[in-house]
Every structure is written in structure tokens, then in C-alpha cells.
Motif scaffolding. Structure first.
Motif, PDB file in Angstrom:
ATOM      1  N   PHE A   3     -16.917  19.826  -7.493  1.00  0.00           N
ATOM      2  CA  PHE A   3     -17.458  18.503  -7.801  1.00  0.00           C
ATOM      3  C   PHE A   3     -18.847  18.337  -7.204  1.00  0.00           C
ATOM      4  O   PHE A   3     -19.177  18.881  -6.155  1.00  0.00           O
ATOM      5  N   SER A   4     -19.652  17.545  -7.925  1.00  0.00           N
ATOM      6  CA  SER A   4     -21.041  17.333  -7.518  1.00  0.00           C
ATOM      7  C   SER A   4     -21.332  15.870  -7.224  1.00  0.00           C
ATOM      8  O   SER A   4     -22.450  15.531  -6.834  1.00  0.00           O
ATOM      9  N   ILE A   5     -20.335  15.004  -7.420  1.00  0.00           N
ATOM     10  CA  ILE A   5     -20.505  13.567  -7.208  1.00  0.00           C
ATOM     11  C   ILE A   5     -19.148  12.993  -6.839  1.00  0.00           C
ATOM     12  O   ILE A   5     -18.101  13.574  -7.164  1.00  0.00           O
ATOM     13  N   GLY A   6     -19.150  11.864  -6.139  1.00  0.00           N
ATOM     14  CA  GLY A   6     -17.882  11.263  -5.750  1.00  0.00           C
ATOM     15  C   GLY A   6     -17.953   9.748  -5.750  1.00  0.00           C
ATOM     16  O   GLY A   6     -19.005   9.145  -5.965  1.00  0.00           O
ATOM     17  N   ILE A   7     -16.803   9.146  -5.504  1.00  0.00           N
ATOM     18  CA  ILE A   7     -16.723   7.710  -5.331  1.00  0.00           C
ATOM     19  C   ILE A   7     -15.662   7.419  -4.278  1.00  0.00           C
ATOM     20  O   ILE A   7     -14.608   8.056  -4.248  1.00  0.00           O
TER      21      ILE A   7
ATOM     22  N   GLN B 240     -24.315   5.385   4.371  1.00  0.00           N
ATOM     23  CA  GLN B 240     -23.821   6.712   3.997  1.00  0.00           C
ATOM     24  C   GLN B 240     -23.904   6.940   2.488  1.00  0.00           C
ATOM     25  O   GLN B 240     -24.121   8.051   2.026  1.00  0.00           O
ATOM     26  N   ALA B 241     -23.706   5.867   1.718  1.00  0.00           N
ATOM     27  CA  ALA B 241     -23.575   5.982   0.270  1.00  0.00           C
ATOM     28  C   ALA B 241     -24.917   6.210  -0.411  1.00  0.00           C
ATOM     29  O   ALA B 241     -25.980   5.874   0.122  1.00  0.00           O
TER      30      ALA B 241
ATOM     31  N   PRO C 174       0.791  -1.231   0.000  1.00  0.00           N
ATOM     32  CA  PRO C 174       0.000   0.000   0.000  1.00  0.00           C
ATOM     33  C   PRO C 174       0.821   1.278   0.000  1.00  0.00           C
ATOM     34  O   PRO C 174       0.396   2.301  -0.541  1.00  0.00           O
ATOM     35  N   GLY C 175       1.997   1.251   0.642  1.00  0.00           N
ATOM     36  CA  GLY C 175       2.815   2.456   0.672  1.00  0.00           C
ATOM     37  C   GLY C 175       2.046   3.647   1.219  1.00  0.00           C
ATOM     38  O   GLY C 175       1.350   3.566   2.236  1.00  0.00           O
ATOM     39  N   ALA C 176       2.126   4.755   0.499  1.00  0.00           N
ATOM     40  CA  ALA C 176       1.502   6.005   0.943  1.00  0.00           C
ATOM     41  C   ALA C 176      -0.015   5.901   1.029  1.00  0.00           C
ATOM     42  O   ALA C 176      -0.653   6.687   1.735  1.00  0.00           O
ATOM     43  N   MET C 177      -0.597   4.932   0.344  1.00  0.00           N
ATOM     44  CA  MET C 177      -2.050   4.763   0.374  1.00  0.00           C
ATOM     45  C   MET C 177      -2.569   4.585   1.798  1.00  0.00           C
ATOM     46  O   MET C 177      -3.681   5.003   2.123  1.00  0.00           O
ATOM     47  N   SER C 178      -1.755   3.973   2.665  1.00  0.00           N
ATOM     48  CA  SER C 178      -2.189   3.738   4.051  1.00  0.00           C
ATOM     49  C   SER C 178      -2.455   5.033   4.800  1.00  0.00           C
ATOM     50  O   SER C 178      -3.119   5.026   5.841  1.00  0.00           O
ATOM     51  N   LEU C 179      -1.930   6.125   4.298  1.00  0.00           N
ATOM     52  CA  LEU C 179      -2.104   7.425   4.952  1.00  0.00           C
ATOM     53  C   LEU C 179      -3.069   8.315   4.175  1.00  0.00           C
ATOM     54  O   LEU C 179      -2.996   9.539   4.255  1.00  0.00           O
ATOM     55  N   SER C 180      -3.988   7.702   3.475  1.00  0.00           N
ATOM     56  CA  SER C 180      -4.936   8.482   2.671  1.00  0.00           C
ATOM     57  C   SER C 180      -5.822   9.379   3.527  1.00  0.00           C
ATOM     58  O   SER C 180      -6.397  10.348   3.021  1.00  0.00           O
ATOM     59  N   HIS C 181      -5.918   9.071   4.820  1.00  0.00           N
ATOM     60  CA  HIS C 181      -6.732   9.920   5.701  1.00  0.00           C
ATOM     61  C   HIS C 181      -6.103  11.306   5.928  1.00  0.00           C
ATOM     62  O   HIS C 181      -6.746  12.193   6.489  1.00  0.00           O
ATOM     63  N   LEU C 182      -4.848  11.478   5.495  1.00  0.00           N
ATOM     64  CA  LEU C 182      -4.234  12.803   5.599  1.00  0.00           C
ATOM     65  C   LEU C 182      -4.835  13.771   4.581  1.00  0.00           C
ATOM     66  O   LEU C 182      -4.666  14.984   4.703  1.00  0.00           O
ATOM     67  N   ASN C 183      -5.510  13.235   3.574  1.00  0.00           N
ATOM     68  CA  ASN C 183      -6.224  14.053   2.588  1.00  0.00           C
ATOM     69  C   ASN C 183      -7.658  14.231   3.040  1.00  0.00           C
ATOM     70  O   ASN C 183      -8.351  13.244   3.293  1.00  0.00           O
ATOM     71  N   GLU C 184      -8.115  15.454   3.119  1.00  0.00           N
ATOM     72  CA  GLU C 184      -9.493  15.718   3.506  1.00  0.00           C
ATOM     73  C   GLU C 184     -10.252  16.377   2.363  1.00  0.00           C
ATOM     74  O   GLU C 184      -9.697  17.228   1.653  1.00  0.00           O
ATOM     75  N   ILE C 185     -11.485  15.990   2.189  1.00  0.00           N
ATOM     76  CA  ILE C 185     -12.323  16.597   1.160  1.00  0.00           C
ATOM     77  C   ILE C 185     -12.633  18.035   1.563  1.00  0.00           C
ATOM     78  O   ILE C 185     -13.126  18.288   2.667  1.00  0.00           O
ATOM     79  N   PRO C 186     -12.313  19.006   0.713  1.00  0.00           N
ATOM     80  CA  PRO C 186     -12.580  20.411   1.070  1.00  0.00           C
ATOM     81  C   PRO C 186     -14.080  20.681   1.155  1.00  0.00           C
ATOM     82  O   PRO C 186     -14.819  20.436   0.203  1.00  0.00           O
ATOM     83  N   THR C 187     -14.513  21.151   2.289  1.00  0.00           N
ATOM     84  CA  THR C 187     -15.944  21.376   2.501  1.00  0.00           C
ATOM     85  C   THR C 187     -16.459  22.612   1.781  1.00  0.00           C
ATOM     86  O   THR C 187     -17.669  22.772   1.608  1.00  0.00           O
ATOM     87  N   ASP C 188     -15.546  23.483   1.357  1.00  0.00           N
ATOM     88  CA  ASP C 188     -15.976  24.732   0.734  1.00  0.00           C
ATOM     89  C   ASP C 188     -15.816  24.712  -0.786  1.00  0.00           C
ATOM     90  O   ASP C 188     -15.970  25.735  -1.440  1.00  0.00           O
ATOM     91  N   SER C 189     -15.502  23.540  -1.350  1.00  0.00           N
ATOM     92  CA  SER C 189     -15.274  23.470  -2.786  1.00  0.00           C
ATOM     93  C   SER C 189     -16.578  23.251  -3.542  1.00  0.00           C
ATOM     94  O   SER C 189     -17.448  22.505  -3.098  1.00  0.00           O
ATOM     95  N   ASP C 190     -16.706  23.922  -4.673  1.00  0.00           N
ATOM     96  CA  ASP C 190     -17.853  23.692  -5.548  1.00  0.00           C
ATOM     97  C   ASP C 190     -17.412  23.080  -6.872  1.00  0.00           C
ATOM     98  O   ASP C 190     -18.104  23.171  -7.874  1.00  0.00           O
TER      99      ASP C 190
ATOM    100  N   CYS D  22     -20.728  17.053   3.376  1.00  0.00           N
ATOM    101  CA  CYS D  22     -20.809  18.052   2.315  1.00  0.00           C
ATOM    102  C   CYS D  22     -22.082  17.929   1.486  1.00  0.00           C
ATOM    103  O   CYS D  22     -22.334  18.766   0.605  1.00  0.00           O
ATOM    104  N   GLY D  23     -22.856  16.883   1.735  1.00  0.00           N
ATOM    105  CA  GLY D  23     -24.074  16.678   0.960  1.00  0.00           C
ATOM    106  C   GLY D  23     -23.814  16.255  -0.474  1.00  0.00           C
ATOM    107  O   GLY D  23     -24.625  16.517  -1.366  1.00  0.00           O
ATOM    108  N   ILE D  24     -22.683  15.571  -0.695  1.00  0.00           N
ATOM    109  CA  ILE D  24     -22.305  15.138  -2.040  1.00  0.00           C
ATOM    110  C   ILE D  24     -22.646  13.660  -2.206  1.00  0.00           C
ATOM    111  O   ILE D  24     -22.144  12.815  -1.452  1.00  0.00           O
ATOM    112  N   PRO D  25     -23.487  13.292  -3.153  1.00  0.00           N
ATOM    113  CA  PRO D  25     -23.804  11.872  -3.370  1.00  0.00           C
ATOM    114  C   PRO D  25     -22.569  11.127  -3.852  1.00  0.00           C
ATOM    115  O   PRO D  25     -21.758  11.672  -4.613  1.00  0.00           O
ATOM    116  N   PHE D  26     -22.427   9.859  -3.425  1.00  0.00           N
ATOM    117  CA  PHE D  26     -21.234   9.123  -3.835  1.00  0.00           C
ATOM    118  C   PHE D  26     -21.515   7.635  -3.967  1.00  0.00           C
ATOM    119  O   PHE D  26     -22.464   7.092  -3.385  1.00  0.00           O
ATOM    120  N   ILE D  27     -20.666   6.996  -4.775  1.00  0.00           N
ATOM    121  CA  ILE D  27     -20.672   5.540  -4.940  1.00  0.00           C
ATOM    122  C   ILE D  27     -19.722   4.938  -3.921  1.00  0.00           C
ATOM    123  O   ILE D  27     -18.585   5.406  -3.761  1.00  0.00           O
TER     124      ILE D  27
END
Length: 311
Positions: free
Chosen positions: A136-140, A185-186, A118-134, A159-164
Motif C-alpha cells: 500500500f502507498s496510502i492510508g486512512i 502527523q496526517a 465497540p467490542g473487539a474494536m477496542s483492541l485495534s492496537h493489537l494490529n500493527e501496520i507491517p513496516t516491511d510491506s510494499d 513508514c513514510g506512508i501519507p494518510f487521511i
């Protein structure tokens, strides 16, 4: 508006075994397993679920954004993404880690044995979805570090963003209760046939019961097509016919890009499922996960050839 693709970025070392695993693995001896496979064909490719999904969605004319953590060796991949016109805005590089590394061996029947660092993937929680961004309207939420998958699902809800939710190879990390939290949640849930069995076993719910908790549950069945459970009915999606079968690696990611495209463009499920099916067929014709190309006009023509209609 774009789609935010949360998941892994990885280098894939893909090897082809010119025989069948079942000829060399004795079921009664698996407790002392010691096998070696001669793999005369080997390639190093750009991969990872987020990278693959974004690459395919980009081919369909969308401009997805990738959210992932990568390592100090990511520069060649970063250059590749730039060449494809894909943004690296939400990709976080960690200097003291490697980018995820997958070592995939495929036999003549399309079966795969994969080892993944996994390498750096194990620390993916260091990335946070910006709550003030407009942007994107959908996620996965696709396979990633465990904490990252949980965090990003919660943040999409916030953020009220629908996701898969696409647990994929990450499913073994989670208990039944944790998986049900994701499902609740999904907005949509997608699984392959094996994952659907595992999801039912871990949660104690049938596919029909799981489908009641989301707007749609999509189950892929390989060459048998796929099924979409939605609003109390099950829609059968036929498989698109590939021109050749060369490499199954990444077909699921291509399919998921098709789902996102259909949702972003508000197609019905019958059309969305067929778009996704054709994406998987085109991918399987090519070696590697990001080596196929097409234009939208050609894609629509193949859609018509396979399904007798246009979208």
C-alpha cells in the motif's frame, strides 16, 4: 499499490422512525429523558467505517486492504467481503469478543440516534501496520479504538506512508492536544460540518489554521456540498444530485472512499471532491451502507450528468 483502511468493522442494526425526534424530545425535560420510538422498519447490515470505505473504494476499481479487529461472530461478514473480492489479510479476529455493533435509529429528517458497542474494536492496537510491506502507498485512520488510532497514525508516519485522518465519531475520545498530534502527523484531514466545529473548539484553531498544518482539509456540508482548504485557498465542491434520499448512513464513508480514489489516481482537488460528492449521493439512494452497486462507466456518466465534464 493499494490503500490500507484502518478503522472499525461492525454490524449495523438500522431502524427507521416514521416521525421526527423533535416531536418527542422536550428540551426542558432532557434531564429526565425517557422516550421510546416505534420503529416498524429494521435491517441488519454490514458496516463499520473501514468496511464501508473499503467497499466503496472497491466499487471504483481499487483493491483496498482493511486493518481491523473483529469478534467471534465475524464469519458472515468475512464471507461477504470474500464475495466482493476484498482481502481479510489484516483483519484480526478475537474469539472472546463480539464484532462492533451499531444500533442506528433515523427519523424523517435524516437525524440519527446511535448506540455503539465497540467490542473487539477496542483492541485495534493489537494490529500493527507491517513496516516491511510494499502493498500500500496510502492510508486512512478512521474511527476505531483510541489506542489503535494513535498507534496506526504513528506507524504510517514511521513508514513514510501519507494518510487521511478521519476522526469521525471517535473525536470525543481525544483532547485538543491529542487531536493536534493527529493533524500534524496526517497528510490530509477530513471532517463533517459538526466535527469541524468540535475540532475548532477543542484545538482552539480556525479551519484556515488547521488547513495550514496539512496538505488539504476537507469539510463536508451534506446537501450543501463540501469545501476543500488547500494551499491557502478554499475550493467549493457542489453536491451531486441523488435520485432518491433513502438512508444517510454511511454517506461520509462513501465520500472518503472517493477522496482516496482521487488521491490514488492523482486527480486535482476539484475532480477529487466531485468524485467524492457523487459517491455520497449514490450511497444515500440505497438503504444500508454496502448495498449500492455501479460500474465505472456508469459512474463516469453520472459524473458528467452532474458536473458537465468527464474525468
Amino acid at each position: 499499490m493499494s490503500a490500507l483502511i484502518c478503522g472499525s468493522m461492525a454490524y449495523d442494526t438500522i431502524m427507521v422512525f416514521h416521525d421526527k425526534f423533535k416531536h418527542h424530545i422536550l428540551p426542558e425535560k432532557v434531564h429526565i429523558l425517557n422516550v421510546s420510538f416505534l420503529v416498524p422498519v429494521m435491517r441488519r447490515e454490514y458496516g463499520g467505517c473501514a468496511g464501508n470505505i473499503a467497499y466503496n473504494l472497491n466499487l471504483l476499481g481499487e483493491k483496498p486492504l482493511i486493518m481491523a479487529t473483529v469478534g467471534h461472530d465475524f464469519e458472515p461478514y468475512s464471507q461477504w467481503l470474500s464475495q466482493q473480492g476484498l482481502s481479510t489479510e489484516y483483519i484480526h479476529a478475537l474469539d472472546d469478543h463480539y464484532t462492533g455493533q451499531a444500533y442506528i435509529t433515523t427519523d424523517e429528517e435524516g437525524n440519527q440516534i446511535t448506540a455503539f458497542h465497540p467490542g473487539a474494536m477496542s483492541l485495534s492496537h493489537l494490529n500493527e501496520i507491517p513496516t516491511d510491506s510494499d502493498e500500500f502507498s496510502i492510508g486512512i485512520v478512521s474511527p476505531d479504538g483510541k489506542e489503535g488510532m494513535q498507534l496506526h497514525a504513528a506507524q504510517f508516519v514511521e513508514c513514510g506512508i501519507p494518510f487521511i485522518f478521519d476522526p469521525g465519531q471517535g473525536m470525543p475520545m481525544f483532547s485538543g492536544a491529542e487531536l493536534l498530534t493527529f493533524v500534524d502527523q496526517a497528510t490530509w484531514l477530513t471532517l463533517n460540518d459538526y466535527e469541524s466545529e468540535l475540532m475548532q473548539e477543542r484545538t482552539g484553531l480556525t479551519l484556515e489554521q488547521l488547513a495550514e498544518r496539512v496538505q488539504a482539509l476537507i469539510v463536508t456540508l451534506g446537501s450543501k456540498g463540501s469545501k476543500i482548504y488547500t494551499e491557502g485557498r478554499c475550493i467549493d465542491i457542489p453536491a451531486a444530485l441523488p435520485k432518491a434520499v433513502n438512508d444517510p448512513t454511511g454517506c461520509g464513508d462513501a465520500y472518503r472512499a472517493g477522496l482516496l480514489y482521487g488521491l490514488m489516481n492523482e486527480y486535482d482537488w476539484e475532480t477529487t471532491g466531485r468524485i467524492a460528492s457523487l459517491m455520497g449521493a449514490i450511497k444515500i439512494e440505497h438503504h444500508g451502507t454496502q448495498n449500492h452497486r455501479f460500474d465505472l462507466t456508469g459512474f463516469k456518466q453520472r459524473y458528467h450528468e452532474n458536473f458537465g465534464q468527464y474525468f
